[in-house]
Design an enzyme around this catalytic site. Structure first.
Site, PDB file in Angstrom:
ATOM      1  N   GLU A  83       0.858  -1.190   0.000  1.00 37.87           N
ATOM      2  CA  GLU A  83       0.000   0.000   0.000  1.00 37.87           C
ATOM      3  C   GLU A  83       0.893   1.239   0.000  1.00 37.87           C
ATOM      4  O   GLU A  83       0.463   2.321   0.377  1.00 37.87           O
ATOM      5  CB  GLU A  83      -1.010  -0.015   1.144  1.00 37.87           C
ATOM      6  CG  GLU A  83      -0.513  -0.412   2.500  1.00 37.87           C
ATOM      7  CD  GLU A  83      -1.633  -0.519   3.507  1.00 37.87           C
ATOM      8  OE1 GLU A  83      -2.408   0.438   3.646  1.00 37.87           O
ATOM      9  OE2 GLU A  83      -1.737  -1.563   4.168  1.00 37.87           O
ATOM     10  N   CYS A 120      -3.850  -3.761   4.189  1.00 38.37           N
ATOM     11  CA  CYS A 120      -2.942  -4.778   4.734  1.00 38.37           C
ATOM     12  C   CYS A 120      -3.342  -6.211   4.384  1.00 38.37           C
ATOM     13  O   CYS A 120      -2.576  -7.138   4.625  1.00 38.37           O
ATOM     14  CB  CYS A 120      -2.861  -4.633   6.246  1.00 38.37           C
ATOM     15  SG  CYS A 120      -2.390  -2.985   6.768  1.00 38.37           S
ATOM     16  N   HIS A 244      -3.311 -10.151  11.829  1.00 38.42           N
ATOM     17  CA  HIS A 244      -2.746  -8.887  11.371  1.00 38.42           C
ATOM     18  C   HIS A 244      -2.418  -8.044  12.605  1.00 38.42           C
ATOM     19  O   HIS A 244      -3.272  -7.872  13.474  1.00 38.42           O
ATOM     20  CB  HIS A 244      -3.742  -8.154  10.468  1.00 38.42           C
ATOM     21  CG  HIS A 244      -3.328  -6.759  10.162  1.00 38.42           C
ATOM     22  ND1 HIS A 244      -2.095  -6.470   9.638  1.00 38.42           N
ATOM     23  CD2 HIS A 244      -3.954  -5.569  10.339  1.00 38.42           C
ATOM     24  CE1 HIS A 244      -1.984  -5.158   9.497  1.00 38.42           C
ATOM     25  NE2 HIS A 244      -3.097  -4.587   9.911  1.00 38.42           N
TER      26      HIS A 244
HETATM   27  N1  COA Z   1       0.395   2.951  30.359  1.00 40.95           N
HETATM   28  C1  COA Z   1      -0.257   1.886  29.822  1.00 40.95           C
HETATM   29  N2  COA Z   1      -1.130   2.007  28.755  1.00 40.95           N
HETATM   30  C2  COA Z   1      -1.330   3.235  28.241  1.00 40.95           C
HETATM   31  C3  COA Z   1      -0.683   4.389  28.769  1.00 40.95           C
HETATM   32  C4  COA Z   1       0.214   4.201  29.869  1.00 40.95           C
HETATM   33  N3  COA Z   1       0.872   5.232  30.431  1.00 40.95           N
HETATM   34  N4  COA Z   1      -1.088   5.462  28.050  1.00 40.95           N
HETATM   35  C5  COA Z   1      -1.955   5.012  27.116  1.00 40.95           C
HETATM   36  N5  COA Z   1      -2.092   3.673  27.229  1.00 40.95           N
HETATM   37  C6  COA Z   1      -2.917   2.774  26.411  1.00 40.95           C
HETATM   38  C7  COA Z   1      -4.308   3.318  26.103  1.00 40.95           C
HETATM   39  O1  COA Z   1      -5.213   3.035  27.153  1.00 40.95           O
HETATM   40  C8  COA Z   1      -4.638   2.576  24.835  1.00 40.95           C
HETATM   41  O2  COA Z   1      -4.998   1.240  25.119  1.00 40.95           O
HETATM   42  P1  COA Z   1      -6.543   0.772  25.012  1.00 40.95           P
HETATM   43  O3  COA Z   1      -6.956   1.070  23.606  1.00 40.95           O
HETATM   44  O4  COA Z   1      -6.494  -0.685  25.293  1.00 40.95           O
HETATM   45  O5  COA Z   1      -7.291   1.596  25.993  1.00 40.95           O
HETATM   46  C9  COA Z   1      -3.293   2.499  24.120  1.00 40.95           C
HETATM   47  O6  COA Z   1      -2.294   2.682  25.132  1.00 40.95           O
HETATM   48  C10 COA Z   1      -3.074   3.559  23.048  1.00 40.95           C
HETATM   49  O7  COA Z   1      -3.311   4.808  23.612  1.00 40.95           O
HETATM   50  P2  COA Z   1      -4.230   5.876  22.881  1.00 40.95           P
HETATM   51  O8  COA Z   1      -4.335   7.066  23.749  1.00 40.95           O
HETATM   52  O9  COA Z   1      -5.487   5.244  22.407  1.00 40.95           O
HETATM   53  O10 COA Z   1      -3.270   6.202  21.632  1.00 40.95           O
HETATM   54  P3  COA Z   1      -3.507   7.150  20.418  1.00 40.95           P
HETATM   55  O11 COA Z   1      -4.644   8.081  20.611  1.00 40.95           O
HETATM   56  O12 COA Z   1      -2.173   7.759  20.168  1.00 40.95           O
HETATM   57  O13 COA Z   1      -3.927   6.194  19.193  1.00 40.95           O
HETATM   58  C11 COA Z   1      -3.889   4.425  17.594  1.00 40.95           C
HETATM   59  C12 COA Z   1      -3.530   4.851  19.033  1.00 40.95           C
HETATM   60  C13 COA Z   1      -3.608   2.958  17.452  1.00 40.95           C
HETATM   61  C14 COA Z   1      -5.384   4.670  17.359  1.00 40.95           C
HETATM   62  C15 COA Z   1      -3.035   5.255  16.615  1.00 40.95           C
HETATM   63  O14 COA Z   1      -1.694   4.972  16.816  1.00 40.95           O
HETATM   64  C16 COA Z   1      -3.373   5.036  15.154  1.00 40.95           C
HETATM   65  O15 COA Z   1      -4.212   5.743  14.609  1.00 40.95           O
HETATM   66  N6  COA Z   1      -2.687   4.071  14.471  1.00 40.95           N
HETATM   67  C17 COA Z   1      -2.874   3.833  13.060  1.00 40.95           C
HETATM   68  C18 COA Z   1      -4.154   3.082  12.733  1.00 40.95           C
HETATM   69  C19 COA Z   1      -4.125   1.659  13.107  1.00 40.95           C
HETATM   70  O16 COA Z   1      -3.062   1.105  13.297  1.00 40.95           O
HETATM   71  N7  COA Z   1      -5.311   1.071  13.235  1.00 40.95           N
HETATM   72  C20 COA Z   1      -5.437  -0.297  13.630  1.00 40.95           C
HETATM   73  C21 COA Z   1      -6.328  -1.127  12.730  1.00 40.95           C
HETATM   74  S1  COA Z   1      -5.552  -1.636  11.222  1.00 40.95           S
END
Ligand code: COA
Length: 445
Positions: A83, A120, A244
Site C-alpha cells: 500500500e 494490509c 494482522h
Molecule cells: N500505560 C499503559 N497504557 C497506556 C498508557 C500508559 N501510560 N497510556 C496510554 N495507554 C494505552 C491506552 O489506554 C490505549 O490502550 P486501550 O486502547 O487498550 O485503551 C493504548 O495505550 C493507546 O493509547 P491511545 O491514547 O489510544 O493512543 P492514540 O490516541 O495515540 O492512538 C492508535 C492509538 C492505534 C489509534 C493510533 O496509533 C493510530 O491511529 N494508528 C494507526 C491506525 C491503526 O493502526 N489502526 C489499527 C487497525 S488496522
C-alpha cells in the site's frame, strides 16, 4: 488433492531502528508505557536512505531464491502486495524482477507479474491468487513468489506515527510446501468502510479509533463465515493464531473477542461459570445498552481468568514478538506474525508438525479473511534458516533528529540530501532516477 501452501519465507527489515519508549515517547511528551504496555510496541524499523519498497522486497526475494537454490525459470508468478506503491501503472513486481535479473543469468519473461491492493490484507490475497493458480493447474510445475513490502509512514503529528514500520516478507508458494499448507476453507468479512485510506496521497488519512472497531467487526464476521464452511473452531485444535498486527495491543483486543466467541456453548464456558458467570446473551436484555454493558463487564472478568491468560500466552503472544520490535509492516504484518509464532515454537523445542494455525488477516477499507494452515514436516529447517533476529540486532539506532531526517527522505514531496546511516553490502539499493522518472536500482557487492 495436491497440497498447496507456503514453502519458504524470508524477511527483510528496514535497516534503521527507533526506540519508541526512549527516543519517541519523550519527544511526544508521552509516558513510555503507552508504547510498551498500551500499544505493545518497543521499536519501529525504518528504511535507510538507499532503501525503499523495491529494495526491501528484492532483497527478501533474493535471499529466498538463493537459500532455496532457485533460478528465474522456477518462478511462474511474481505478485507484490503493497500500500506504499509510487507508481500508479507499472507494478512494483516489475521493478523487483528487474533487480533480480541483474544478479541471475536467466529472466522472468514468462512469469505473470502483478500488484495487489487492499490495504494490509493484500499479502494474503496474493497468496490466495497463487494458491488458485497452482490448484487450477496453470503453473507448469513452477512456484509463485509473493512479496509483501511496505513503508508504513504517517504524516508527522498523526497519532499513527506511534505505529510506523518498514520491511518486506517474501514467500514461496508451491505444491507440497515445506512450511504450511493452506485450507481450502476461508471466511470473509468485507464492507465499504472509511477507516484508513490514501486518496492519491502518500500518507494515510486515518480514523485510528474507528479502524480498531472496524478491524474487530470485520474479523468477527470473517471468523463466523469461516466456521460456516469449516465447522466450529475448537480451542484445542488451534496451536497458534497469527493475526494482522498493526500493533500488538490491537491483537490483544481481537484475541479476547475471539476467545469469548470460541468458548461460547462449550465446556470451557461451563467450567468458568462459577468464577465469572455465563456469557451475556442478547435475548436476555431489554436494551442494547444494557447488553453492551454486561458484555464489557464479562470481558473484563474473562481477561483475568487463568484459562484465558494461558491460552493467550501459548496461542497468541508468541506471534507478537517480532511486531513488538519492528512496528507495523502493513501487508507483511500477518506474515511476520506467522513466522514470529513459529520461531518461538522452535525456540521452545515444540514439535509443530501437523499442528494447526488459525490465520486472521485484515485490510482497512475494509476486509478480514480467516483461514487455517497445517504445519508441515520441513518447518524446522525453514524456520531455522530465517535470520531476522540477527538483522533486528544489526539495525542502526536512530536519534529523534535522525528520525526527522529519514522521514523527510521518504516523504515524496520533499527533496532532501541526507547521508546514509549504514553501508550497503550484498544487496539492492536505490540508484536515482531514470529518464522517464522511473526509480533505478543496482546491486552492491
Ligand atoms: N500505560 C499503559 N497504557 C497506556 C498508557 C500508559 N501510560 N497510556 C496510554 N495507554 C494505552 C491506552 O489506554 C490505549 O490502550 P486501550 O486502547 O487498550 O485503551 C493504548 O495505550 C493507546 O493509547 P491511545 O491514547 O489510544 O493512543 P492514540 O490516541 O495515540 O492512538 C492508535 C492509538 C492505534 C489509534 C493510533 O496509533 C493510530 O491511529 N494508528 C494507526 C491506525 C491503526 O493502526 N489502526 C489499527 C487497525 S488496522
Amino acid at each position: 488433492m495436491t497440497k498447496v501452501g507456503i514453502d519458504a519465507v524470508e524477511i527483510h527489515t528496514g535497516k534503521l531502528k527507533m526506540d519508541l519508549a526512549e527516543v519517541f515517547a519523550p519527544e511526544m511528551g508521552d509516558d513510555p508505557e503507552k508504547y510498551t504496555k498500551g500499544l505493545g510496541l518497543h521499536a519501529s524499523s525504518f528504511p535507510d536512505v538507499y532503501e525503499d519498497i523495491v529494495t526491501m522486497g528484492a532483497n527478501a526475494a533474493y535471499k529466498l531464491m538463493e537459500r532455496k537454490g532457485l533460478t528465474p525459470e522456477d518462478i511462474g508468478r511474481i505478485d507484490v502486495a503493497t500500500e506504499s506503491a509510487f507508481d500508479n501503472s507499472k507494478p512494483v513486481s516489475t521493478y523487483i524482477a528487474g533487480c533480480l535479473e541483474q544478479v541471475y543469468d536467466g529472466d522472468f519473461h514468462h512469469a505473470n507479474k502483478g500488484e495487489r491492493k487492499f490495504a494490509c490484507v493484500a499479502g494474503t490475497q496474493s497468496i490466495d491468487d497463487a494458491y488458485n493458480w497452482i490448484r487450477a493447474g496453470r503453473h507448469r510445475g513452477r512456484a509463485a513468489l509473493v512479496i509483501a513490502t511496505d513503508t508504513a509512514l504517517y504524516a508527522r503529528g498523526d497519532p499513527g506515527e506511534a505505529t510506523q514500520g518498514a520491511g518486506a516478507v517474501a514467500m514461496l508458494i508451491s505444491e507440497d510446501p515445506s512450511l504450511v499448507t493452506l485450507s481450502t476453507e476461508q471466511g470473509f468479512g468485507s464492507a465499504d468502510e472509511t477507516d484508513f485510506l490514501k486518496p492519491n496521497q502518500q500518507f494515510p488519512s486515518v480514523d485510528g479509533k474507528r479502524s480498531v472497531q472496524v478491524y474487530l467487526a470485520r474479523m468477527r464476521e470473517a471468523l463466523e463465515d469461516y466456521e460456516s464452511v469449516a465447522g466450529k473452531v475448537e480451542l484445542d485444535d488451534v496451536n497458534l493464531a497469527p493475526f494482522h498486527t498493526p500493533f500488538p495491543g490491537m491483537v490483544r483486543k481481537a484475541a479476547l473477542l475471539g476467545f469469548r466467541h470460541i468458548i461460547r456453548d462449550t465446556d470451557v464456558e461451563d467450567e468458568l461459570e462459577p468464577e465469572i458467570g455465563r456469557q451475556p446473551r442478547e435475548a436476555e436484555f431489554d436494551s442494547e445498552e444494557n447488553y453492551t454493558e454486561a458484555i464489557r463487564a464479562y470481558m473484563d472478568d474473562l481477561k483475568r481468568t487463568d484459562a484465558y491468560q494461558e491460552w493467550y500466552a501459548n496461542t497468541v503472544d508468541p506471534t507478537l514478538y517480532l511486531a513488538r520490535h519492528v512496528g507495523n509492516w502493513y501487508t507483511g504484518s500477518v506474515h511476520v506474525a506467522r513466522v514470529s509464532g513459529l520461531i518461538k515454537a522452535y525456540e521452545a523445542g515444540e514439535d509443530m508438525t501437523g499442528e494447526q494455525l488459525l490465520v486472521g488477516s485484515y485490510g482497512s477499507g475494509a476486509q478480514a479473511e480467516v483461514h487455517s494452515e497445517i504445519v508441515q514436516e520441513g518447518w524446522k529447517e525453514e524456520i531455522e534458516a530465517i535470520d531476522i533476529l540477527d538483522h533486528l540486532d544489526d539495525r542502526y539506532e536512530i536519534s529523534f533528529d535522525d528520525y526527522e531526517h529519514i522521514h523527510d527522505v521518504h516523504n515524496h514531496e520533499k527533496d532532501v540530501d541526507v547521508e546514509e546511516f549504514t553501508v550497503p553490502q550484498s544487496e539492492f539499493v536505490f540508484d536515482g532516477w531514470g529518464r522517464m522518472d522511473e526509480r533505478k536500482y543496482r546491486f552492491v557487492e
